[in-house]
Scaffold this motif. Structure first.
Motif, PDB file in Angstrom:
ATOM      1  N   LEU A 134      -0.208  -4.823 -25.615  1.00 46.04           N
ATOM      2  CA  LEU A 134       0.793  -4.273 -24.312  1.00 46.04           C
ATOM      3  C   LEU A 134       1.243  -6.288 -23.783  1.00 46.04           C
ATOM      4  O   LEU A 134      -0.134  -7.005 -24.203  1.00 46.04           O
ATOM      5  N   GLY A 135       1.264  -6.330 -23.321  1.00 44.06           N
ATOM      6  CA  GLY A 135       1.253  -8.159 -22.590  1.00 44.06           C
ATOM      7  C   GLY A 135       2.027  -7.378 -20.616  1.00 44.06           C
ATOM      8  O   GLY A 135       2.667  -6.995 -20.934  1.00 44.06           O
ATOM      9  N   ALA A 136       1.204  -8.331 -19.973  1.00 49.20           N
ATOM     10  CA  ALA A 136       1.925  -8.387 -18.539  1.00 49.20           C
ATOM     11  C   ALA A 136       1.425  -9.653 -18.020  1.00 49.20           C
ATOM     12  O   ALA A 136       0.747 -10.563 -18.518  1.00 49.20           O
ATOM     13  N   VAL A 137       2.434 -10.333 -16.984  1.00 53.69           N
ATOM     14  CA  VAL A 137       1.948 -11.939 -16.390  1.00 53.69           C
ATOM     15  C   VAL A 137       0.885 -11.494 -15.489  1.00 53.69           C
ATOM     16  O   VAL A 137       0.529 -10.075 -14.925  1.00 53.69           O
ATOM     17  N   ASP A 138       0.177 -11.949 -15.526  1.00 54.70           N
ATOM     18  CA  ASP A 138      -1.791 -11.528 -15.406  1.00 54.70           C
ATOM     19  C   ASP A 138      -1.667 -12.373 -13.027  1.00 54.70           C
ATOM     20  O   ASP A 138      -0.921 -13.389 -13.567  1.00 54.70           O
ATOM     21  N   ARG A 139      -2.029 -12.163 -12.827  1.00 57.24           N
ATOM     22  CA  ARG A 139      -2.404 -12.046 -11.103  1.00 57.24           C
ATOM     23  C   ARG A 139      -3.691 -13.506 -11.701  1.00 57.24           C
ATOM     24  O   ARG A 139      -4.892 -13.178 -11.089  1.00 57.24           O
ATOM     25  N   ALA A 140      -3.605 -14.376 -11.837  1.00 56.29           N
ATOM     26  CA  ALA A 140      -4.339 -15.771 -12.018  1.00 56.29           C
ATOM     27  C   ALA A 140      -3.873 -16.653 -12.891  1.00 56.29           C
ATOM     28  O   ALA A 140      -2.161 -16.650 -13.334  1.00 56.29           O
ATOM     29  N   TYR A 199       0.983  -0.832   0.313  1.00 57.79           N
ATOM     30  CA  TYR A 199       0.344  -0.069  -0.190  1.00 57.79           C
ATOM     31  C   TYR A 199       0.558   1.316   0.337  1.00 57.79           C
ATOM     32  O   TYR A 199       1.342   1.672   0.565  1.00 57.79           O
ATOM     33  N   THR A 200       0.386   2.111  -0.357  1.00 57.61           N
ATOM     34  CA  THR A 200       1.389   3.195  -0.434  1.00 57.61           C
ATOM     35  C   THR A 200       0.003   4.693  -0.179  1.00 57.61           C
ATOM     36  O   THR A 200      -0.762   4.580   0.383  1.00 57.61           O
ATOM     37  N   ASN A 201       0.867   6.046   0.190  1.00 59.25           N
ATOM     38  CA  ASN A 201      -0.328   6.830  -0.232  1.00 59.25           C
ATOM     39  C   ASN A 201      -0.444   7.807  -0.701  1.00 59.25           C
ATOM     40  O   ASN A 201      -0.888   8.970  -0.432  1.00 59.25           O
ATOM     41  N   ASP A 202      -0.637   7.174  -1.897  1.00 60.21           N
ATOM     42  CA  ASP A 202      -1.376   8.480  -2.635  1.00 60.21           C
ATOM     43  C   ASP A 202      -2.640   7.946  -3.682  1.00 60.21           C
ATOM     44  O   ASP A 202      -2.562   7.947  -4.515  1.00 60.21           O
ATOM     45  N   GLY A 203      -3.132   7.463  -2.530  1.00 58.11           N
ATOM     46  CA  GLY A 203      -4.223   7.121  -3.400  1.00 58.11           C
ATOM     47  C   GLY A 203      -5.588   8.549  -2.521  1.00 58.11           C
ATOM     48  O   GLY A 203      -5.773   9.096  -1.855  1.00 58.11           O
ATOM     49  N   ALA A 204      -6.830   7.731  -2.650  1.00 56.30           N
ATOM     50  CA  ALA A 204      -8.077   8.643  -2.834  1.00 56.30           C
ATOM     51  C   ALA A 204      -7.989   8.603  -0.653  1.00 56.30           C
ATOM     52  O   ALA A 204      -8.730   9.743  -0.105  1.00 56.30           O
ATOM     53  N   ALA A 205      -6.995   7.660   0.318  1.00 60.09           N
ATOM     54  CA  ALA A 205      -6.837   8.080   1.188  1.00 60.09           C
ATOM     55  C   ALA A 205      -5.191   7.523   1.784  1.00 60.09           C
ATOM     56  O   ALA A 205      -4.861   6.961   1.119  1.00 60.09           O
ATOM     57  N   ALA A 225     -10.815 -20.328 -13.478  1.00 64.64           N
ATOM     58  CA  ALA A 225     -10.090 -19.706 -13.415  1.00 64.64           C
ATOM     59  C   ALA A 225      -9.855 -18.843 -11.644  1.00 64.64           C
ATOM     60  O   ALA A 225     -11.548 -18.473 -11.515  1.00 64.64           O
ATOM     61  N   TRP A 226      -8.897 -18.637 -11.467  1.00 69.74           N
ATOM     62  CA  TRP A 226      -8.613 -17.510 -10.827  1.00 69.74           C
ATOM     63  C   TRP A 226      -7.923 -16.357 -10.931  1.00 69.74           C
ATOM     64  O   TRP A 226      -7.079 -16.258 -11.028  1.00 69.74           O
ATOM     65  N   GLY A 227      -8.220 -15.392 -10.068  1.00 69.12           N
ATOM     66  CA  GLY A 227      -7.847 -13.791 -10.647  1.00 69.12           C
ATOM     67  C   GLY A 227      -6.704 -13.830  -8.526  1.00 69.12           C
ATOM     68  O   GLY A 227      -8.357 -13.617  -8.262  1.00 69.12           O
ATOM     69  N   VAL A 228      -6.187 -13.797  -8.682  1.00 71.26           N
ATOM     70  CA  VAL A 228      -5.724 -13.846  -7.594  1.00 71.26           C
ATOM     71  C   VAL A 228      -5.438 -11.469  -6.839  1.00 71.26           C
ATOM     72  O   VAL A 228      -5.206 -11.275  -7.494  1.00 71.26           O
ATOM     73  N   GLY A 229      -5.612 -12.162  -5.784  1.00 74.30           N
ATOM     74  CA  GLY A 229      -5.698 -10.111  -5.022  1.00 74.30           C
ATOM     75  C   GLY A 229      -4.508 -10.072  -4.885  1.00 74.30           C
ATOM     76  O   GLY A 229      -3.033 -10.753  -5.573  1.00 74.30           O
ATOM     77  N   ILE A 230      -3.656  -8.709  -5.065  1.00 74.44           N
ATOM     78  CA  ILE A 230      -2.048  -8.056  -4.481  1.00 74.44           C
ATOM     79  C   ILE A 230      -2.001  -8.818  -2.990  1.00 74.44           C
ATOM     80  O   ILE A 230      -0.629  -9.245  -3.432  1.00 74.44           O
ATOM     81  N   ASP A 231      -2.868  -9.105  -2.467  1.00 78.85           N
ATOM     82  CA  ASP A 231      -2.110  -9.741  -0.832  1.00 78.85           C
ATOM     83  C   ASP A 231      -1.736 -10.785  -1.585  1.00 78.85           C
ATOM     84  O   ASP A 231      -2.894 -11.992  -1.781  1.00 78.85           O
ATOM     85  N   VAL A 232      -0.644 -12.352  -1.110  1.00 74.07           N
ATOM     86  CA  VAL A 232       0.087 -12.906  -1.790  1.00 74.07           C
ATOM     87  C   VAL A 232      -0.832 -14.681  -1.420  1.00 74.07           C
ATOM     88  O   VAL A 232      -1.236 -15.248  -0.941  1.00 74.07           O
ATOM     89  N   ASP A 233      -1.355 -13.929   0.083  1.00 73.63           N
ATOM     90  CA  ASP A 233      -2.029 -14.695   1.234  1.00 73.63           C
ATOM     91  C   ASP A 233      -3.074 -15.903   0.224  1.00 73.63           C
ATOM     92  O   ASP A 233      -4.275 -14.978   0.437  1.00 73.63           O
ATOM     93  N   PRO A 234      -3.375 -17.160   0.490  1.00 74.83           N
ATOM     94  CA  PRO A 234      -4.228 -17.539  -0.563  1.00 74.83           C
ATOM     95  C   PRO A 234      -5.112 -18.357   0.655  1.00 74.83           C
ATOM     96  O   PRO A 234      -5.996 -19.125  -0.503  1.00 74.83           O
ATOM     97  N   THR A 250      -0.302  -8.217  11.076  1.00 77.03           N
ATOM     98  CA  THR A 250       0.236  -9.246  10.115  1.00 77.03           C
ATOM     99  C   THR A 250       0.625  -8.914   9.433  1.00 77.03           C
ATOM    100  O   THR A 250       0.842  -7.758   8.170  1.00 77.03           O
ATOM    101  N   PRO A 251       1.300  -9.504   8.193  1.00 80.51           N
ATOM    102  CA  PRO A 251       2.511  -9.150   7.219  1.00 80.51           C
ATOM    103  C   PRO A 251       1.349  -8.398   5.726  1.00 80.51           C
ATOM    104  O   PRO A 251       1.366  -7.817   4.745  1.00 80.51           O
ATOM    105  N   SER A 252       0.435  -9.338   5.645  1.00 75.66           N
ATOM    106  CA  SER A 252       0.006  -9.181   4.872  1.00 75.66           C
ATOM    107  C   SER A 252      -1.526  -7.850   4.826  1.00 75.66           C
ATOM    108  O   SER A 252      -1.952  -7.360   4.169  1.00 75.66           O
ATOM    109  N   LEU A 253      -1.719  -7.367   6.333  1.00 77.66           N
ATOM    110  CA  LEU A 253      -2.451  -5.846   6.025  1.00 77.66           C
ATOM    111  C   LEU A 253      -1.481  -4.880   5.718  1.00 77.66           C
ATOM    112  O   LEU A 253      -2.536  -4.283   5.537  1.00 77.66           O
TER     113      LEU A 253
END
Length: 608
Positions: free
Chosen positions: A328-334, A120-126, A501-510, A215-218
């Motif tokens: 364009l191309g990128a490794v999918d979170r999925a 998480y960064t501090n440049d979002g809406a909060a 198929a799963w699109g996984v979140g940014i948190d690695v916690d499965p 936790t580190p996931s927070l």
């Protein structure tokens, strides 16, 4: 009639090509590491030079090249590639499928953003701060963040989202460890408390959330940051929210565009949000429309759409030189996977109940079905290398925790036959029986989609037949498919195996996909060892990144051994973008947002 004949002809042609390709494949070729993955020696494997038409995601950029000068205003059309209508649950607190997420991204967003490492960064809406012990997060919403109706987004709106999701009447998929880890949530959910004691509204724009454990996931996706407009939903029955017109017909957000009109399941027209907190969007209008995979090439070439959410990678080879777009191309979170139904969902207690007598309860049977399929060749022959053999349930989109040294289960049909023989599944004519001698028939469901969907599913059925398993295939469209596997909490007893198929979140916690309290744990697998490993992955010891890697490597191997599901393919996102489009990127942490989107001409470039 002609369409049906074409589909059958296409299927048999593809199957013949695929079977011949497999027959010609040498043992060495079958073991070739997938593009962009690590070999056991730790070296990156380049795209095989002698395999024409096999591509590597490493060859793509994820940021569009800007051409010309942006015009004032303008509009573009976004294609949502799907063979079915989007469901239309248009609120982050209730939606469950990726098509709805593609609609949501244009008009709503979370309060926090993240960098390329998913922190998480501090440049979002909060902005946020953490307490010294790491258990309390204090979010401050920016003063200029307002709902589309002009009302401010408040701390109470975020508190309200937690209360709705924690309510007994909530019918969405979000209530899991991300919420039960909040102090006081258990008591609130059980009706023993009127408020969630761990959530404090400190001012109109400031809120603190305290967790039972640090936790580190927070810091990497573990917070729920999607507020729910209390001034709209506050007097509504929680059980009726997800089906309300405020979700289905007149959704509201605080993102860069506002919903103007919706044709249910087919299209959405957005207009710019002049009051967007990052700044007024450069585009005046965006039209989203559902594009069938069979017509996406025609739509792109004609300029019917400017960009799509995900181009079917099986069509890339024949269209790589499309003249009016940049790919364009990128490794999918999925990843795609085969899942085995091992139990049911206990809605009353919000947990998985694993059935030791389920048809697919024998892990020898499950492992044999993994051994029987050659996903390395599936990726090359069906997807030209832009999907590739998957080995574990943490994908390479999270390179810090994906165990690239774990080979998963390698294709070996003879070993599959031997394993079934030893486990008591004896041949009786063409197919095997159960160990008790009774007939064994396995019901397999898969989703409809592009030209590849059914041939691929039938390849799996054929591969399982080759080791003596009778598998009955049923192809189902997206929305009904997920209802059948348990998206609503009701598991269809006629489903034994499914491909999804799963699109996984940014948190690695499965845990959100495989935890005991996760509705999305569609296989309904649970065990004390799984509980223990998932808990350790977000424990105090996991703040040491190397220790967390060790824990998740152990979990990845455990799931390889137990096979409640097995991953089939990791995925690349390949996104064609019309050459008139400017300031666009895919993937995470680029710093390019949808309000930056612009065009350099009134009309799309048409293919030559």
């Amino acid at each position: 009639m002609k369409k049906g004949l074409f589909s059958r002809a296409l299927f048999f042609t593809m199957m013949l090509v695929f079977v011949l390709a497999l027959a010609a494949c040498s043992e060495k070729e079958a073991a070739t590491p997938a593009p962009g993955t690590k070999t056991e020696e730790g070296k990156t494997e380049e795209k095989p030079a002698n395999e024409e038409g096999v591509y590597s995601i490493e060859d793509f950029s994820n940021v569009k090249t800007n051409e010309g000068t942006a015009i004032e205003g303008g509009s573009l059309t976004f294609g949502l590639v799907s063979d079915t209508a989007f469901e239309g649950t248009l609120n982050f607190n209730f939606y469950s499928g990726n098509p709805d997420a593609q609609v949501l991204q244009w008009f709503d967003e979370g309060l926090l953003t993240w960098d390329k490492n998913y922190v998480y960064t501090n440049d979002g809406a909060a902005t946020y701060e953490t307490s010294e012990d790491g258990k309390t997060f204090t979010l401050t919403i920016r003063d200029n963040v307002n709902w589309h109706d002009g009302k401010p987004v408040t701390a109470e709106d975020l508190q309200f989202a937690y209360e709705v999701i924690g309510s007994k009447g909530y019918d969405g998929p979000r209530y899991d460890s991300k919420f039960t880890s909040v102090v006081g949530m258990d008591e609130f959910h059980a009706g023993k408390a009127k408020t969630i004691s761990g959530i404090k509204v400190l001012s109109d724009k400031k809120i603190s959330i305290t967790y039972k454990e640090a936790t580190p996931s927070l810091l990497t996706g573990g917070l729920w940051t999607y507020p729910l407009a209390k001034h709209i939903f506050g007097n509504m029955d929680v059980a009726k929210m997800s089906s309300s017109k405020e979700v289905r017909e007149k959704p509201i957000g605080f993102g860069p565009f506002k919903v103007e009109t919706i044709t249910p399941g087919e299209s959405v027209t957005f207009v710019k949000n002049e009051d967007y907190w990052r700044g007024t969007p450069k585009l005046d209008k965006v039209t989203l429309k559902v594009i069938n995979p069979t017509t996406v090439v025609q739509e792109l070439k004609s300029g019917g759409v400017d960009l799509v959410d995900a181009f079917p990678t099986d069509q890339y080879k024949d269209n790589a030189n499309m003249s009016n777009v940049e790919f364009l191309g990128a490794v999918d979170r999925a990843y795609t996977y085969i899942g085995f139904k091992l139990g049911t969902w206990d809605a009353e207690n919000g947990k998985v109940v694993t059935n030791p007598d389920a048809k697919m309860a024998d892990k020898n049977l499950r492992k044999a079905m993994w051994l029987a399929v050659d996903n390395d060749q599936v990726g090359k022959r069906f997807y030209n290398g832009l999907r590739w053999n998957a080995t574990t349930l943490i994908p390479p989109s999270h390179p810090e925790f994906h165990d690239s040294s774990n080979p998963g289960v390698k294709y070996d049909p003879e070993a599959a036959k031997k394993l079934l023989d030893e486990a008591g599944y004896k041949m009786d004519g063409e197919f095997r029986t159960k160990p008790d001698g009774s007939p064994l028939e396995i019901n397999f469901i898969s989703m409809t989609g592009g030209d590849t969907a059914e041939p691929l599913a039938r390849y799996y059925v054929q591969s399982w037949a080759a080791i003596g398993l009778k598998v009955n295939l049923e192809m189902i469209e997206f929305n009904n498919f997920y209802d059948r596997v348990g998206n609503t909490g009701k598991d269809d007893p006629n489903v034994d195996v499914y491909q999804a198929a799963w699109g996984v979140g940014i948190d690695v916690d499965p845990a959100g996909l495989y935890g005991r309290d996760a509705l999305y744990n569609f296989s309904r697998f649970s065990s004390e060892e799984n509980d223990k490993l998932l808990a350790r992955g977000v424990s105090a010891e996991a703040f040491d990144v190397e220790k967390r890697k060790e824990i998740y490597n152990e979990w990845q191997q455990y799931m390889v051994d137990e096979v409640p599901v097995f991953p089939t393919l990791y995925r690349a996102v390949v996104a064609p973008v019309n050459k008139r489009v400017m300031n666009y990127a895919i993937g995470d942490g680029t710093g390019i947002y949808l309000n930056d989107l612009a065009v350099n001409a009134d009309k799309p470039v048409v293919a030559e």
